[in-house]
Motif scaffolding. Sequence first.
Motif, PDB file in Angstrom:
ATOM      1  N   LEU A 145       0.832  -1.206   0.000  1.00 39.11           N
ATOM      2  CA  LEU A 145       0.000   0.000   0.000  1.00 39.11           C
ATOM      3  C   LEU A 145       0.865   1.255   0.000  1.00 39.11           C
ATOM      4  CD1 LEU A 145      -2.788  -1.032   2.553  1.00 39.11           C
ATOM      5  CD2 LEU A 145      -2.890  -1.066   0.058  1.00 39.11           C
ATOM      6  N   ILE A 146       1.940   1.256   0.778  1.00 35.87           N
ATOM      7  CA  ILE A 146       2.814   2.432   0.834  1.00 35.87           C
ATOM      8  C   ILE A 146       3.438   2.696  -0.531  1.00 35.87           C
ATOM      9  CG2 ILE A 146       4.952   3.331   1.823  1.00 35.87           C
ATOM     10  CD1 ILE A 146       4.244   1.922   4.429  1.00 35.87           C
ATOM     11  N   LEU A 147       3.874   1.647  -1.213  1.00 27.42           N
ATOM     12  CA  LEU A 147       4.474   1.824  -2.532  1.00 27.42           C
ATOM     13  C   LEU A 147       3.469   2.377  -3.536  1.00 27.42           C
ATOM     14  CD1 LEU A 147       6.605  -1.456  -2.821  1.00 27.42           C
ATOM     15  CD2 LEU A 147       7.439   0.870  -2.428  1.00 27.42           C
ATOM     16  N   VAL A 148       2.265   1.845  -3.518  1.00 28.81           N
ATOM     17  CA  VAL A 148       1.241   2.307  -4.466  1.00 28.81           C
ATOM     18  C   VAL A 148       0.854   3.754  -4.184  1.00 28.81           C
ATOM     19  CG1 VAL A 148      -1.148   1.984  -5.198  1.00 28.81           C
ATOM     20  CG2 VAL A 148       0.342   0.012  -4.934  1.00 28.81           C
ATOM     21  N   TYR A 149       0.653   4.089  -2.924  1.00 29.76           N
ATOM     22  CA  TYR A 149       0.243   5.452  -2.597  1.00 29.76           C
ATOM     23  C   TYR A 149       1.369   6.456  -2.831  1.00 29.76           C
ATOM     24  CZ  TYR A 149      -3.924   3.449  -0.465  1.00 29.76           C
ATOM     25  OH  TYR A 149      -5.109   2.785  -0.251  1.00 29.76           O
ATOM     26  N   THR A 150       2.609   6.015  -2.663  1.00 30.37           N
ATOM     27  CA  THR A 150       3.735   6.895  -2.982  1.00 30.37           C
ATOM     28  C   THR A 150       3.750   7.213  -4.471  1.00 30.37           C
ATOM     29  OG1 THR A 150       5.043   5.987  -1.154  1.00 30.37           O
ATOM     30  CG2 THR A 150       6.226   7.155  -2.892  1.00 30.37           C
ATOM     31  N   ALA A 151       3.578   6.178  -5.293  1.00 33.33           N
ATOM     32  CA  ALA A 151       3.521   6.399  -6.739  1.00 33.33           C
ATOM     33  C   ALA A 151       2.321   7.258  -7.121  1.00 33.33           C
ATOM     34  CB  ALA A 151       3.448   5.052  -7.463  1.00 33.33           C
ATOM     35  N   GLN A 152       1.221   7.102  -6.405  1.00 33.39           N
ATOM     36  CA  GLN A 152       0.022   7.889  -6.696  1.00 33.39           C
ATOM     37  C   GLN A 152       0.198   9.362  -6.352  1.00 33.39           C
ATOM     38  OE1 GLN A 152      -4.049   6.430  -5.440  1.00 33.39           O
ATOM     39  NE2 GLN A 152      -3.915   8.178  -4.067  1.00 33.39           N
ATOM     40  N   GLY A 153       0.920   9.658  -5.274  1.00 32.86           N
ATOM     41  CA  GLY A 153       1.042  11.039  -4.813  1.00 32.86           C
ATOM     42  C   GLY A 153       2.195  11.815  -5.405  1.00 32.86           C
ATOM     43  N   LEU A 154       3.184  11.125  -5.965  1.00 31.82           N
ATOM     44  CA  LEU A 154       4.374  11.815  -6.469  1.00 31.82           C
ATOM     45  C   LEU A 154       4.086  12.808  -7.600  1.00 31.82           C
ATOM     46  CD1 LEU A 154       7.233   9.155  -6.386  1.00 31.82           C
ATOM     47  CD2 LEU A 154       7.136  11.344  -5.183  1.00 31.82           C
ATOM     48  N   PRO A 155       3.264  12.491  -8.601  1.00 31.39           N
ATOM     49  CA  PRO A 155       3.059  13.463  -9.690  1.00 31.39           C
ATOM     50  C   PRO A 155       2.538  14.815  -9.201  1.00 31.39           C
ATOM     51  CG  PRO A 155       2.261  11.316 -10.345  1.00 31.39           C
ATOM     52  CD  PRO A 155       2.594  11.210  -8.898  1.00 31.39           C
ATOM     53  N   LEU A 156       1.534  14.802  -8.330  1.00 28.76           N
ATOM     54  CA  LEU A 156       1.000  16.067  -7.821  1.00 28.76           C
ATOM     55  C   LEU A 156       2.036  16.792  -6.974  1.00 28.76           C
ATOM     56  CD1 LEU A 156      -1.444  17.974  -7.493  1.00 28.76           C
ATOM     57  CD2 LEU A 156      -2.083  16.636  -5.465  1.00 28.76           C
ATOM     58  N   PHE A 216      -7.551   0.002  -3.049  1.00 27.46           N
ATOM     59  CA  PHE A 216      -6.294  -0.738  -2.960  1.00 27.46           C
ATOM     60  C   PHE A 216      -6.185  -1.593  -1.689  1.00 27.46           C
ATOM     61  CE2 PHE A 216      -4.840   2.403  -6.174  1.00 27.46           C
ATOM     62  CZ  PHE A 216      -4.479   1.479  -7.137  1.00 27.46           C
ATOM     63  N   PRO A 217      -6.662  -1.147  -0.518  1.00 26.88           N
ATOM     64  CA  PRO A 217      -6.682  -2.082   0.621  1.00 26.88           C
ATOM     65  C   PRO A 217      -7.516  -3.328   0.352  1.00 26.88           C
ATOM     66  CG  PRO A 217      -6.932   0.167   1.402  1.00 26.88           C
ATOM     67  CD  PRO A 217      -7.002   0.222  -0.093  1.00 26.88           C
ATOM     68  N   LEU A 218      -8.612  -3.178  -0.377  1.00 31.46           N
ATOM     69  CA  LEU A 218      -9.459  -4.318  -0.707  1.00 31.46           C
ATOM     70  C   LEU A 218      -8.765  -5.264  -1.686  1.00 31.46           C
ATOM     71  CD1 LEU A 218     -12.269  -5.642  -0.392  1.00 31.46           C
ATOM     72  CD2 LEU A 218     -13.023  -4.251  -2.335  1.00 31.46           C
ATOM     73  N   ILE A 219      -7.968  -4.713  -2.613  1.00 25.23           N
ATOM     74  CA  ILE A 219      -7.313  -5.530  -3.639  1.00 25.23           C
ATOM     75  C   ILE A 219      -5.979  -6.086  -3.153  1.00 25.23           C
ATOM     76  CG2 ILE A 219      -6.356  -5.531  -5.974  1.00 25.23           C
ATOM     77  CD1 ILE A 219      -9.376  -5.252  -5.897  1.00 25.23           C
ATOM     78  N   LEU A 220      -5.189  -5.250  -2.494  1.00 27.19           N
ATOM     79  CA  LEU A 220      -3.809  -5.634  -2.172  1.00 27.19           C
ATOM     80  C   LEU A 220      -3.610  -6.130  -0.743  1.00 27.19           C
ATOM     81  CD1 LEU A 220      -1.912  -2.667  -3.900  1.00 27.19           C
ATOM     82  CD2 LEU A 220      -2.397  -4.939  -4.831  1.00 27.19           C
ATOM     83  N   ALA A 221      -4.444  -5.695   0.191  1.00 24.76           N
ATOM     84  CA  ALA A 221      -4.214  -6.052   1.595  1.00 24.76           C
ATOM     85  C   ALA A 221      -5.526  -6.312   2.326  1.00 24.76           C
ATOM     86  CB  ALA A 221      -3.428  -4.936   2.299  1.00 24.76           C
ATOM     87  N   PRO A 222      -6.280  -7.347   1.906  1.00 25.46           N
ATOM     88  CA  PRO A 222      -7.586  -7.598   2.539  1.00 25.46           C
ATOM     89  C   PRO A 222      -7.506  -8.481   3.785  1.00 25.46           C
ATOM     90  CG  PRO A 222      -7.290  -9.056   0.667  1.00 25.46           C
ATOM     91  CD  PRO A 222      -6.047  -8.206   0.740  1.00 25.46           C
TER      92      PRO A 222
END
Length: 279
Positions: A145-156, A216-222
């Motif tokens: 989750l941390i990796l995905v959210y980091t990638a999600q927030g970096l562009p902005l 993503f919590p539902l898909i990657l870390a349920p």
Amino acid sequence: MSIATRSLPRTIGAHAILLTYTAIALFPVVLVIMNSFKSRAGIFGAPLTPPTPKTFDMIGYTTVIGQGDFIHYFQNSLVVTVGSLFFVLLFGAMAAFALSEYRFRGNTLMGLYLALGIMIPIRLATVAILQLMVASGLVNTLTALILVYTAQGLPLAVFILSEFMKQVSDDLKNAGRIDGLSEYTIFFRLVVPLVRPSMATVAVFTMIPIWNDLWFPLILAPSEETKTVTLGAQLFLGQFVTNWNAILAALSLAILPVLILYVIFSRQLIRGITSGAVK
């Protein structure tokens, strides 16, 4: 007629529009918190009225604390959110400094490439992300989750911070170089303190989607060990019976970190949003 008199109707109109928008935005939040302190009969009987001595009930909060491991879910959300914010601000600020300070071939294309992340939703790559996490053995871990959210927030983060870092005085940075400071020292000691308002803005706008995310919590870390607050609240949703008291209480508790963050960074947030509006 004076300028102040002519501008008075505009000021009143602007404030009326802002107050209306604020009321509309806060109404669902107030409604959720208000009904979390009611009994089930009070929620369905009078959902728009505050709790009364007859309808007041803490059954929702006692259920949330007693059933499920809500404290553990809360801790997972904190770890994921804080970890993601740390990496987004660190890597985003460093990338923004590089793009705004150094001129190299492909500088503009790199900035446009990063800006594409704002326009293209990361959820479109859910299948590829899931395959990558499975191959890496990171499914049902908070690291995923941390990796995905980091990638999600970096562009902005890069997009906002690079614009602010361009406003930092070149004389200040060059003076540091003349004094023998390394680029890392210039970045952390001279540049970062000057762009703190913009970093607070990025932190707030990055935290809210992460904290509220269910996808993503539902898909990657349920799994039970890695559930977040939003995913844990789904425990009280049933196919035939739904515990609305517990759901409203869980959502009310989930709102608290966002409110605390805003109170802490409100001044920096306002400075970051309004910076550059007045010269």
